[in-house]
Motif scaffolding. Structure first.
Motif, short mmCIF file in Angstrom:
data_model
loop_
_atom_site.label_atom_id
_atom_site.label_comp_id
_atom_site.label_asym_id
_atom_site.label_seq_id
_atom_site.Cartn_x
_atom_site.Cartn_y
_atom_site.Cartn_z
N ALA A 197 41.25 -35.28 21.34
CA ALA A 197 39.98 -34.74 21.85
C ALA A 197 40.22 -33.79 23.01
CB ALA A 197 39.06 -35.88 22.26
N LEU A 198 41.11 -34.16 23.91
CA LEU A 198 41.41 -33.28 25.04
C LEU A 198 41.98 -31.94 24.56
CD1 LEU A 198 42.95 -35.83 27.57
CD2 LEU A 198 40.92 -34.41 27.98
N GLN A 199 42.78 -31.97 23.52
CA GLN A 199 43.41 -30.74 23.05
C GLN A 199 42.40 -29.74 22.48
OE1 GLN A 199 47.08 -31.13 20.74
NE2 GLN A 199 47.44 -33.14 21.65
N VAL A 200 41.25 -30.21 22.05
CA VAL A 200 40.25 -29.27 21.51
C VAL A 200 39.13 -28.99 22.50
CG1 VAL A 200 40.73 -29.97 19.14
CG2 VAL A 200 38.88 -31.10 20.40
N ALA A 201 39.13 -29.70 23.65
CA ALA A 201 38.08 -29.49 24.65
C ALA A 201 38.26 -28.13 25.32
CB ALA A 201 38.11 -30.61 25.70
N GLN A 202 37.17 -27.42 25.49
CA GLN A 202 37.20 -26.09 26.10
C GLN A 202 37.08 -26.14 27.62
OE1 GLN A 202 37.75 -23.26 24.19
NE2 GLN A 202 38.10 -24.83 22.63
N HIS A 203 36.51 -27.22 28.14
CA HIS A 203 36.29 -27.35 29.58
C HIS A 203 36.05 -28.83 29.89
CE1 HIS A 203 32.03 -27.77 28.57
NE2 HIS A 203 32.17 -26.68 27.82
N PRO A 204 36.01 -29.21 31.17
CA PRO A 204 35.90 -30.64 31.51
C PRO A 204 34.67 -31.33 30.95
CG PRO A 204 36.59 -29.39 33.42
CD PRO A 204 36.24 -28.39 32.37
N LEU A 244 34.35 -39.85 22.94
CA LEU A 244 35.41 -40.83 23.20
C LEU A 244 34.85 -42.16 23.68
CD1 LEU A 244 37.92 -38.50 25.08
CD2 LEU A 244 38.23 -39.43 22.79
N VAL A 245 33.91 -42.07 24.62
CA VAL A 245 33.30 -43.27 25.16
C VAL A 245 32.28 -43.84 24.18
CG1 VAL A 245 31.89 -44.18 27.04
CG2 VAL A 245 33.70 -42.53 27.52
N TRP A 294 39.92 -32.62 36.84
CA TRP A 294 40.21 -31.41 36.07
C TRP A 294 39.43 -30.22 36.65
CZ3 TRP A 294 39.05 -31.08 30.06
CH2 TRP A 294 39.52 -29.86 29.57
N ARG A 295 38.15 -30.45 36.94
CA ARG A 295 37.31 -29.37 37.46
C ARG A 295 37.74 -28.95 38.87
NH1 ARG A 295 32.93 -29.57 40.67
NH2 ARG A 295 32.76 -31.83 40.43
N ALA A 315 46.60 -28.44 27.28
CA ALA A 315 47.63 -28.88 28.21
C ALA A 315 47.43 -30.34 28.60
CB ALA A 315 47.62 -27.99 29.45
N LEU A 316 46.18 -30.73 28.87
CA LEU A 316 45.91 -32.11 29.25
C LEU A 316 46.21 -33.06 28.09
CD1 LEU A 316 44.48 -30.60 31.59
CD2 LEU A 316 42.78 -32.43 31.56
N GLY A 317 45.79 -32.65 26.88
CA GLY A 317 46.05 -33.50 25.72
C GLY A 317 47.53 -33.71 25.48
#
Length: 246
Positions: free
Chosen positions: A27-34, A42-43, A62-63, A73-75
Motif C-alpha cells: 500500500a505504501l508503494q502505491v501511495a502518492q502522499h501521506p 489498511l486499518v 512522513w509529512r 521509498a517508504l514501502g
C-alpha cells in the motif's frame, strides 16, 4: 531518511505478522502522499489490530520529515526492514474482547475462536461455563462435523449452556459435571483443535464475552501443552467419571 520515520517503520515491521507487513508495504508503494486514501484501507481491513495509531504517526512523520519521498521509498524501506528481522518463535498469541489498545496489535476473541474451530481436522474440544448468542460458532462447529471432526462440548448444567447446541443434537457429544461430583462446576473456557492449537482464557461462549466484555485469552500452538490439556479433559470424562454425558 532520518528522524522518527525510520524508527516508526522498524517498530511497525516488528509488530506486524508477515502477511500484514506485505500488505502495508504494498500500500505504501502505491501511495502518492501521506494522506492517500489507499492507506486508510489498511486499518479498515484489520480494525482489531490496534494499527490506526501507527498509521497516524507514520503519516505525520512522513509529512513533517520527508514530504518529498514517494510512497515507493517508504514501502521498500518497510519491506527491507521486515526481511532483515529474525522473528523469535512464538507458541502463544494474545487475544482480547472489548476495547483494543492502539499500541498493541491483537486478535479479537470471536474471530480467533472461529479460526481455531476451522483448524480442526480430527477432534474439537470445547469447554465453557455458559453459552448463548453464538449462532456463528455453532454453524462453524456444524461445518467441522461435516468434514469428519469429532466434537466434544463440555458445559455446566446450571447455565442452560446446551441450548445453542440443540441444532447439532446427536452429531456432537455434550458433557456435564456428573451429579454428585465432588467438583460441581465446569468453569474452564477452552477451544482445542486436534492436539495442536487451543484458545483458553476468561471468555465464556457468549455474545458479550466474545465481543463486549473485557476478556483476555491466549491461543497456544504448542502440541505438547495442547495435547496434555486435551488428555486432562479426556481423563475427567473417561476415567474419573467427573464428566458425564449431557
Amino acid at each position: 531518511m532520518s528522524g522518527r520515520l525510520p524508527a516508526l517503520l522498524a517498530e511497525l515491521a516488528e509488530r506486524l505478522p508477515a502477511e500484514r507487513l506485505a500488505t502495508w508495504a504494498g500500500a505504501l508503494q502505491v501511495a502518492q502522499h501521506p494522506y492517500d486514501a489507499v492507506l486508510d484501507q489498511l486499518v479498515a481491513n484489520a480494525p482489531a489490530m490496534g494499527l490506526a495509531g501507527y498509521l497516524t504517526r507514520i503519516r505525520q512523520a512522513w509529512r513533517e520529515e520527508a514530504p518529498e519521498l514517494p510512497g515507493t521509498a517508504l514501502g521498500l524501506a518497510l519491506e527491507t526492514v521486515g526481511r532483515t528481522q529474525t522473528p523469535e518463535p512464538s507458541s502463544a498469541d494474545l487475544v482480547v474482547s472489548g476495547p483494543t489498545s492502539p499500541a498493541i496489535p491483537v486478535r479479537l476473541t470471536r474471530g480467533m475462536a472461529i479460526d481455531v474451530i476451522r483448524s480442526a481436522r480430527y477432534t474439537l474440544l470445547i469447554a465453557s461455563f455458559a453459552a448463548y448468542g453464538i449462532a456463528d460458532l455453532v454453524a462453524e462447529i456444524g461445518d467441522a462435523v461435516e468434514r469428519g471432526v469429532r466434537v466434544d462440548v463440555l458445559v455446566d448444567r446450571s447455565t442452560a449452556a446446551t441450548r445453542p447446541f440443540i441444532p447439532l443434537r446427536d452429531r456432537i457429544r455434550v458433557w456435564h459435571p456428573a451429579t454428585g461430583s465432588a467438583v460441581t462446576r465446569m468453569h474452564a473456557k477452552v477451544i482445542a483443535a486436534d492436539r495442536h492449537t487451543a484458545l483458553l482464557g476468561s471468555a465464556n461462549l457468549t455474545d458479550r464475552a466474545l465481543d463486549a466484555n473485557v476478556e483476555v485469552s491466549l491461543v497456544l500452538r504448542d502440541p505438547r501443552i495442547v495435547g496434555r490439556l486435551v488428555d486432562h479433559f479426556r481423563w475427567l470424562s473417561d476415567s474419573t467419571g467427573f464428566l458425564g454425558p449431557g
